[in-house]
Write a protein that holds these residues in place. Structure first.
Motif, PDB file in Angstrom:
ATOM      1  N   HIS A 176      40.794  15.341 -31.504  1.00 26.97           N
ATOM      2  CA  HIS A 176      39.925  16.473 -31.192  1.00 26.97           C
ATOM      3  C   HIS A 176      40.130  16.901 -29.736  1.00 26.97           C
ATOM      4  O   HIS A 176      39.519  16.352 -28.826  1.00 26.97           O
ATOM      5  CB  HIS A 176      38.459  16.076 -31.450  1.00 26.97           C
TER       6      HIS A 176
ATOM      7  N   GLU B 190      39.848  24.137 -34.889  1.00 27.61           N
ATOM      8  CA  GLU B 190      38.430  23.843 -35.078  1.00 27.61           C
ATOM      9  C   GLU B 190      37.765  25.131 -35.524  1.00 27.61           C
ATOM     10  O   GLU B 190      37.705  26.108 -34.772  1.00 27.61           O
ATOM     11  CB  GLU B 190      37.763  23.321 -33.787  1.00 27.61           C
TER      12      GLU B 190
ATOM     13  N   HIS C  82      31.225  16.610 -34.581  1.00 28.26           N
ATOM     14  CA  HIS C  82      29.856  16.375 -34.110  1.00 28.26           C
ATOM     15  C   HIS C  82      28.812  16.780 -35.163  1.00 28.26           C
ATOM     16  O   HIS C  82      28.096  17.755 -34.991  1.00 28.26           O
ATOM     17  CB  HIS C  82      29.577  17.070 -32.758  1.00 28.26           C
TER      18      HIS C  82
ATOM     19  N   ASP D 237      36.797  15.435 -28.027  1.00 28.36           N
ATOM     20  CA  ASP D 237      36.449  16.839 -27.873  1.00 28.36           C
ATOM     21  C   ASP D 237      36.880  17.244 -26.463  1.00 28.36           C
ATOM     22  O   ASP D 237      36.112  17.765 -25.668  1.00 28.36           O
ATOM     23  CB  ASP D 237      34.945  17.062 -28.065  1.00 28.36           C
TER      24      ASP D 237
ATOM     25  N   GLY E 192      31.992  22.578 -27.505  1.00 27.27           N
ATOM     26  CA  GLY E 192      32.652  21.609 -28.367  1.00 27.27           C
ATOM     27  C   GLY E 192      33.335  22.287 -29.513  1.00 27.27           C
ATOM     28  O   GLY E 192      33.738  21.662 -30.450  1.00 27.27           O
TER      29      GLY E 192
END
Ligand code: ZN
Ligand code: ZN
Length: 651
Positions: free
Chosen positions: A395, A478, A525, A578, A651
């Motif tokens: 990530h 993402e 998350h 992240d 994030g």
């Protein structure tokens, strides 16, 4: 061991000078000085830096004003990415290399270094600025350095007079590769009756090239060698036209250009900086063919040749012919004069690279060595086909969305630390929905049209990461599916994607598309975050039963956060940084026990056996608090003051 860091920024001549200098330093210093060349900025910053350089030249060295301007535009029209990004590149290179001495060729790099040094009286490292082009000297005024090395004598004197903060200004010549340096002790005797040999480095279209050769051959006393490089067609054409002419020869790609130049009496070429410097260092006069695409930036080479009086300028085949003709008149008086001056210049340039290397070595040897902590680095796992322990981070963000590092910097950052696999997962939103449109305005996310370029870049870096570090790089995305509330928001990672996926699809369709490409779907998350920065994204958690079949793994750790419930529910898990900026390296990571192979890694995560998480801190963590003796938190240390004004990252 002392470290020298050479910073280049885009220009070809920087790379040339940097490599020459590195080789000379290594020859001279042996093993006790280590040299590293690093490029700061990327293609994007290249053009931008050129603009800055232009401004610096015009602004008569008003550096403070310029810096203000830079900051203003960096915040405004140029977007967040340029100056801060460039400065950060420089800061990162310094941090990673911890050098005792830094060499740079660009005044903008000098300013970035100064920002990094701040108000401290001691920089902690020596700085040598090398001014390769006389025209640039204005920009060097007020660039702080221990030594400024000017390639040309006149401008060096001028700079010495005007520069207030530099330790020393030296004229030292242009660092040409040693094979070009003229070693003839005296003028070779003119051979009676032997032809005048002209070397023509062809860099123009067919018609012009043919006309030029024609014009030259009109003089019976001239022999012409044309060099066409890899232009096979042009070579064939020239052969066809002049094949029967004894005084003509055409050559393709030349390995030993230095030797070829020495076999000739005069060179005709376009005013490329490197070529002109090499010809002058060889002690040969030159006729520069003006015009063409890069005419503006090549003007200084034309001026140089005129100023030194070791050749002429011409802008057409006819004029080239006339210039050469005129120089040969009266038994070649003009040409002898050109040659005398070219040799004088060669004599000055001889050993420039050695002298510069000597200056670097002397200074770096006398520098106080920075106190270093022993380095704790991962050793990348060998590729054996056997199961092994792999450190993985799936990530990470780059400047393609809201990350601070370019893709290349990120790969180097992880690669140098010995990570075995990583995924780049930049944010993408669907511009079709309202929130997507709003987020797109910030410029901190990608939309569908950015994806082809992003995937192209990832493919390139994927290869480089493997070749250079034996690190597997997974292209990823993402998907930010943000609703108005936490319960309606989800962030989904797609890892190991072969091609872009439309962010406008429904969540389940995205999952299917990721899997159709053999990729992993990871819920990012998924639970309440206790750290400050993020908004919660609880959509997937709330609909766990419904989405379980679509999700390969759930983040149990995201940067500093741990999500206990993921473990309690026995969901398949991983943990990731992240990552948005260097300090995020200190965060939760995944350890896998499997083969070092993309398919094996994905299978291991899907099965979720032999998976564990670990809190990673590298050797730099908290170094400042050790040095200062006080209790300062790691965050304060790892975020250099100069970089602080940047906002929080998502994030
Ligand atoms: Zn996220
Ligand atoms: Zn993220």
């Amino acid at each position: 061991m002392r470290d020298v860091l050479i910073l280049t920024s885009g220009q070809e001549e920087h790379h040339y000078a940097a490599r020459t200098l590195r080789d000379r330093i290594e020859d001279l210093a042996g093993t006790d000085v280590r040299v590293e060349i690093r490029e700061v900025g990327d293609e994007g910053t290249g053009g931008w830096i050129a603009r800055i350089r232009g401004m610096m030249g015009k602004k008569k060295g008003e550096t403070e004003k310029l810096l203000k301007w830079v900051r203003r535009t960096a915040d405004g029209t140029l977007g967040r990415s340029r100056w801060p990004q460039f400065r950060r590149s420089v800061a990162l290179a310094l941090d990673e290399g911890s050098p005792e001495l830094v060499v740079f060729f660009d005044p903008a790099v000098g300013l970035a270094l100064q920002e990094r040094v701040g108000d401290r009286s001691e920089a902690g490292f020596q700085r040598i600025g090398v001014a390769l082009e006389a025209e640039d000297l204005r920009a060097w005024e007020k660039v702080p350095a221990d030594l400024i090395w000017a390639a040309d004598e006149g401008p060096a004197a001028e700079l010495k007079r005007r520069h207030s903060t530099v330790g020393e200004v030296r004229f030292g010549g242009w660092p040409v590769r040693p094979e070009f340096v003229c070693r003839e002790k005296s003028e070779p005797r003119a051979r009676q009756g032997s032809p005048f040999r002209v070397l023509y480095l062809v860099n123009s279209r067919r018609r012009k090239a043919i006309r030029t050769v024609e014009k030259l051959l009109e003089n019976r006393g001239i022999r012409v060698t044309a060099v066409v490089g890899r232009e096979e067609e042009l070579k064939a054409d020239l052969k066809k036209v002049f094949g029967k002419e004894e005084r003509f020869e055409v050559r393709g790609w030349i390995k030993d250009l230095a030797g070829l130049i020495r076999e000739h009496d005069l060179v005709i070429t376009k005013p490329g900086i490197i070529t002109v410097r090499e010809i002058l260092a060889s002690g040969r006069p030159v006729v520069l063919v003006e015009g063409g695409k890069k005419a503006e930036e090549r003007k200084d080479m034309c001026r140089l040749v005129v100023r030194l009086g070791c050749g002429a300028l011409a802008d057409s085949p006819g004029e080239i012919g006339r210039r050469v003709e005129a120089a040969l008149e009266g038994g070649g008086v003009g040409c002898r004069e050109w040659r005398r001056r070219a040799r004088k210049e060669a004599w000055r340039a001889a050993g420039a690279a050695d002298r510069l290397a000597e200056a670097v070595v002397r200074r770096v040897r006398s520098a106080t060595v920075a106190e270093r902590l022993p380095e704790l680095r991962l050793l990348p796992a060998p590729v054996t086909g056997k199961k092994q322990l792999l450190m993985v981070d799936l990530h990470c963000h780059t400047v393609y969305s809201d990350g601070r590092m370019s893709l290349r910097e990120l790969v180097d950052f992880y690669g140098r630390r010995g990570f075995d696999a990583m995924a780049v997962t930049d944010h993408v939103v669907d511009k079709g929905c309202l929130i997507g449109r709003l987020v797109d305005l910030t410029g901190l996310v990608m939309t569908a049209e950015d994806l082809p370029e992003y995937f192209r870049a990832l493919q390139e870096e994927r290869n480089r990461a493997w070749i250079k570090y034996r690190m597997i790089l997974f292209p990823g995305m993402e998907f930010n599916l943000d609703g108005l509330t936490a319960k309606r928001s989800a962030h989904l990672l797609g890892v190991d994607l072969k091609e872009p996926i439309d962010p406008g699809l429904k969540l389940k369709e995205i999952c299917q598309a990721v899997r159709a490409q053999g990729g992993l779907t990871i819920a990012a998350h998924p639970h309440h975050m206790t750290s400050m920065w993020g908004r919660d994204t609880l959509f997937l958690w709330e609909r766990q039963e419904e989405y379980k079949p679509y999700i390969d793994a759930w983040e149990i750790g995201n940067r500093d956060d741990l999500f206990n419930p993921v473990g309690l529910r026995r969901l398949p898990f991983i943990a990731g940084s992240d990552f948005h900026k260097p300090k995020h390296l200190t965060s939760w990571k995944t350890l896998l026990f499997c083969e070092k192979d993309p398919e094996a890694i994905k299978a291991c995560i899907r099965e979720n056996k032999d998976v564990s998480i670990t809190l990673y801190r590298d050797h730099r963590f908290g170094r400042a608090s050790l040095a200062s003796g006080g209790e300062r938190n790691a965050e304060e240390f790892q975020e250099p003051k100069a970089l602080l004004e940047e906002g929080k990252s998502g994030g």
